[in-house]
Design a protein around this motif. Structure first.
Motif, short mmCIF file in Angstrom:
data_model
loop_
_atom_site.label_atom_id
_atom_site.label_comp_id
_atom_site.label_asym_id
_atom_site.label_seq_id
_atom_site.Cartn_x
_atom_site.Cartn_y
_atom_site.Cartn_z
N ALA A 109 -18.30 -25.05 -93.80
CA ALA A 109 -17.60 -25.09 -95.09
C ALA A 109 -17.67 -23.71 -95.77
O ALA A 109 -16.71 -23.27 -96.39
CB ALA A 109 -18.23 -26.16 -95.99
N ARG A 110 -18.80 -23.04 -95.61
CA ARG A 110 -18.93 -21.69 -96.20
C ARG A 110 -17.97 -20.71 -95.51
O ARG A 110 -17.35 -19.88 -96.15
CB ARG A 110 -20.37 -21.17 -96.05
CG ARG A 110 -21.30 -21.86 -97.00
CD ARG A 110 -22.52 -21.00 -97.34
NE ARG A 110 -23.39 -21.82 -98.17
CZ ARG A 110 -24.52 -22.38 -97.75
NH1 ARG A 110 -24.95 -22.15 -96.53
NH2 ARG A 110 -25.22 -23.15 -98.55
N LEU A 111 -17.86 -20.84 -94.18
CA LEU A 111 -16.93 -19.96 -93.44
C LEU A 111 -15.49 -20.18 -93.93
O LEU A 111 -14.73 -19.24 -94.12
CB LEU A 111 -16.99 -20.24 -91.94
CG LEU A 111 -18.26 -19.85 -91.18
CD1 LEU A 111 -18.13 -20.25 -89.71
CD2 LEU A 111 -18.50 -18.34 -91.27
N ILE A 112 -15.16 -21.46 -94.16
CA ILE A 112 -13.80 -21.78 -94.61
C ILE A 112 -13.56 -21.19 -96.01
O ILE A 112 -12.53 -20.58 -96.28
CB ILE A 112 -13.56 -23.31 -94.62
CG1 ILE A 112 -13.58 -23.84 -93.18
CG2 ILE A 112 -12.26 -23.67 -95.31
CD1 ILE A 112 -13.70 -25.34 -93.07
N ALA A 113 -14.56 -21.34 -96.89
CA ALA A 113 -14.42 -20.80 -98.26
C ALA A 113 -14.29 -19.28 -98.21
O ALA A 113 -13.46 -18.69 -98.93
CB ALA A 113 -15.62 -21.22 -99.10
N ALA A 114 -15.07 -18.63 -97.35
CA ALA A 114 -15.00 -17.17 -97.26
C ALA A 114 -13.63 -16.74 -96.75
O ALA A 114 -13.05 -15.77 -97.21
CB ALA A 114 -16.10 -16.65 -96.32
N ARG A 115 -13.10 -17.52 -95.79
CA ARG A 115 -11.76 -17.22 -95.25
C ARG A 115 -10.71 -17.32 -96.35
O ARG A 115 -9.81 -16.49 -96.47
CB ARG A 115 -11.42 -18.21 -94.14
CG ARG A 115 -11.72 -17.76 -92.76
CD ARG A 115 -10.50 -17.12 -92.11
NE ARG A 115 -9.39 -18.08 -92.03
CZ ARG A 115 -9.28 -18.98 -91.05
NH1 ARG A 115 -10.18 -19.00 -90.08
NH2 ARG A 115 -8.27 -19.82 -91.03
N ARG A 116 -10.84 -18.39 -97.16
CA ARG A 116 -9.88 -18.61 -98.24
C ARG A 116 -9.89 -17.42 -99.21
O ARG A 116 -8.86 -16.91 -99.60
CB ARG A 116 -10.24 -19.91 -98.98
CG ARG A 116 -9.03 -20.78 -99.19
CD ARG A 116 -9.41 -22.12 -99.76
NE ARG A 116 -9.57 -23.15 -98.75
CZ ARG A 116 -10.51 -24.09 -98.75
NH1 ARG A 116 -11.41 -24.13 -99.71
NH2 ARG A 116 -10.54 -25.00 -97.82
N THR A 117 -11.10 -16.98 -99.55
CA THR A 117 -11.23 -15.85 -100.48
C THR A 117 -10.61 -14.59 -99.88
O THR A 117 -9.86 -13.88 -100.54
CB THR A 117 -12.73 -15.58 -100.78
OG1 THR A 117 -13.32 -16.83 -101.12
CG2 THR A 117 -12.92 -14.61 -101.92
N ALA A 118 -10.90 -14.35 -98.61
CA ALA A 118 -10.36 -13.15 -97.95
C ALA A 118 -8.84 -13.21 -97.91
O ALA A 118 -8.16 -12.21 -98.13
CB ALA A 118 -10.93 -13.03 -96.55
N ARG A 119 -8.28 -14.40 -97.65
CA ARG A 119 -6.81 -14.53 -97.60
C ARG A 119 -6.19 -14.29 -98.95
O ARG A 119 -5.15 -13.67 -99.08
CB ARG A 119 -6.43 -15.94 -97.11
CG ARG A 119 -6.39 -16.05 -95.61
CD ARG A 119 -6.10 -17.47 -95.19
NE ARG A 119 -4.73 -17.88 -95.51
CZ ARG A 119 -3.66 -17.49 -94.82
NH1 ARG A 119 -3.79 -16.68 -93.81
NH2 ARG A 119 -2.45 -17.92 -95.16
N ARG A 120 -6.87 -14.82 -100.01
CA ARG A 120 -6.35 -14.63 -101.36
C ARG A 120 -6.26 -13.14 -101.69
O ARG A 120 -5.33 -12.68 -102.32
CB ARG A 120 -7.24 -15.36 -102.37
CG ARG A 120 -6.45 -16.45 -103.09
CD ARG A 120 -7.28 -17.15 -104.14
NE ARG A 120 -7.82 -18.40 -103.64
CZ ARG A 120 -9.10 -18.74 -103.67
NH1 ARG A 120 -10.00 -17.93 -104.17
NH2 ARG A 120 -9.48 -19.91 -103.21
N LYS A 121 -7.25 -12.38 -101.24
CA LYS A 121 -7.28 -10.95 -101.52
C LYS A 121 -6.15 -10.21 -100.81
O LYS A 121 -5.65 -9.22 -101.31
CB LYS A 121 -8.62 -10.35 -101.09
CG LYS A 121 -9.71 -10.61 -102.11
CD LYS A 121 -10.95 -9.82 -101.78
CE LYS A 121 -12.11 -10.30 -102.63
NZ LYS A 121 -13.37 -10.25 -101.93
N THR A 122 -5.79 -10.70 -99.60
CA THR A 122 -4.79 -9.94 -98.82
C THR A 122 -3.37 -10.42 -99.05
O THR A 122 -2.42 -9.78 -98.63
CB THR A 122 -5.08 -10.03 -97.29
OG1 THR A 122 -5.17 -11.40 -96.95
CG2 THR A 122 -6.36 -9.31 -96.93
N THR A 123 -3.19 -11.59 -99.70
CA THR A 123 -1.80 -12.06 -99.92
C THR A 123 -1.40 -11.93 -101.38
O THR A 123 -2.17 -11.68 -102.25
CB THR A 123 -1.63 -13.53 -99.47
OG1 THR A 123 -2.65 -14.34 -100.07
CG2 THR A 123 -1.70 -13.66 -97.99
#
Ligand code: COA
Ligand code: MG
Length: 306
Positions: free
Chosen positions: A292-306
């Motif tokens: 779940a932490r990996l998924i949350a980190a991915r979401r944050t990283a995607r938000r930053k790049t889109t």
């Protein structure tokens, strides 16, 4: 030999999208897609007279902008085919996260590729994935998974391929996959014994949303870590079904809290609101929270790049 399987991969492998390496537009699209892993296919989806073009595409794509946060897997043609050796050379040149071997029948198929990777001094984290898609592959699932125990085999993950398996056996495509379930479970059992991941087969009918939802739900219930996909429209369903849902996550946090309580010190079982919870559930709970932490980190990283 220890009887306890080593921990399964702590990587996210909910959605594993196959992209024909011949399709430049689809390759470029993978940057913006929310899948956990991408299989760059040189095999079934590329016609024999276009293999060289697929190589050029893949070389250009993987030498360009890095594919952030996704596992990169190259599916090669069988080593015994006219294309296998050149595909392997491409793997050595591009150093993906894994090489996916099609139509794996026996441990020797894996060893042969492991030897080539070792001879070329490839880093240990270049892993081997195996398609289990032939009758012999299913029959040998246990000895194949056990081969993953042999040092240097790099075996990490099985992907079930039902299109080939149906073709070889005559089992018809039917909702619920009634006659295929025993074989699917045989693969899940084999990976469970030896600590690998298993990825469920593709769902061909990519316009059939309801059918995909049902099959993802079934695959998750059977114990698969994720699903191989053929179309971007399938990613969301796979991420939802194979990711930790909120109820499971809340329970995982409760289990972790129960064992963190000083009263649980030295205990292997605790009473959690009238239900027995064992320490083995604690490891599972921690794995779930980690994902779940990996998924949350991915979401944050995607938000930053889109
Ligand atoms: N990966 C990345 N992007 C993909 C994709 C994939 N697997 N499949 C489709 N797309 C893209 C298309 O390029 C298109 O992009 P655009 O809107 O920017 O043009 C968009 O998604 C919509 O595609 P759509 O028009 O619905 O489908 P299509 O006719 O382009 O492709 C398939 C349909 C089945 C041919 C295609 O999805 C495909 O080749 N899938 C993978 C097949 C495969 O890998 N088989 C081997 C393993 S079983
Ligand atoms: Mg196949």
């Amino acid at each position: 030999m220890t009887r306890i399987a080593p921990p399964r991969s702590d990587r996210l492998r909910r959605s594993v999208l196959s992209v024909p390496a011949i399709n430049q537009r689809a390759l470029e699209k993978t940057h913006e897609l929310d899948c956990d892993a991408v299989i760059f296919d040189l095999e079934d989806s590329v016609a024999p007279d276009r293999k060289a073009e697929a190589h050029e595409n893949l070389k250009a794509f993987l030498s360009g902008k890095p594919l952030e946060g996704k596992e990169r897997i190259i599916r090669i043609n069988p080593l015994s085919s006219p294309f296998g050796r050149e595909d392997m050379q491409l793997v050595l040149d591009l150093v993906p996260d894994a090489v996916l071997l099609p139509k794996v029948d026996e441990p020797q198929d894996v060893m042969a590729v492991a030897d080539l990777l070792a001879e070329a001094d490839m880093p240990e984290d270049l892993r081997i994935w195996a398609m289990i898609e032939t009758p012999r592959g299913v029959l040998n699932a246990a000895s194949l998974a056990e081969a993953g125990r042999t040092p240097g085999t790099r075996l990490d993950c099985f992907v079930v391929g039902l299109n080939d398996l149906r073709k070889e056996t005559g089992v018809l495509p039917q909702p619920g996959r009634t006659y295929l379930v025993p074989w699917l479970m045989q693969v899940v059992l084999a990976v469970g014994a030896y600590g690998l991941d298993a990825i469920d087969s593709v769902f061909n009918d990519f316009k059939n949303v309801e059918g995909l939802e049902d099959e993802c739900e079934q695959g998750r219930a059977m114990g698969f870590a994720g699903k191989m996909l053929i179309h971007p429209a399938q990613i969301d369903a796979a991420n939802r079904h194979f990711g930790p849902d909120e109820v499971a996550l809340a329970e995982a946090h409760a289990i972790i809290a129960a064992f963190a309580d000083p009263a649980a010190e030295g205990l292997n079982v605790v009473n959690m609101n009238g239900r027995m919870v064992e320490r083995l559930h604690l490891a599972q709970a921690e794995g779930l929270v980690h994902k779940a932490r990996l998924i949350a980190a991915r979401r944050t990283a995607r938000r930053k790049t889109t």
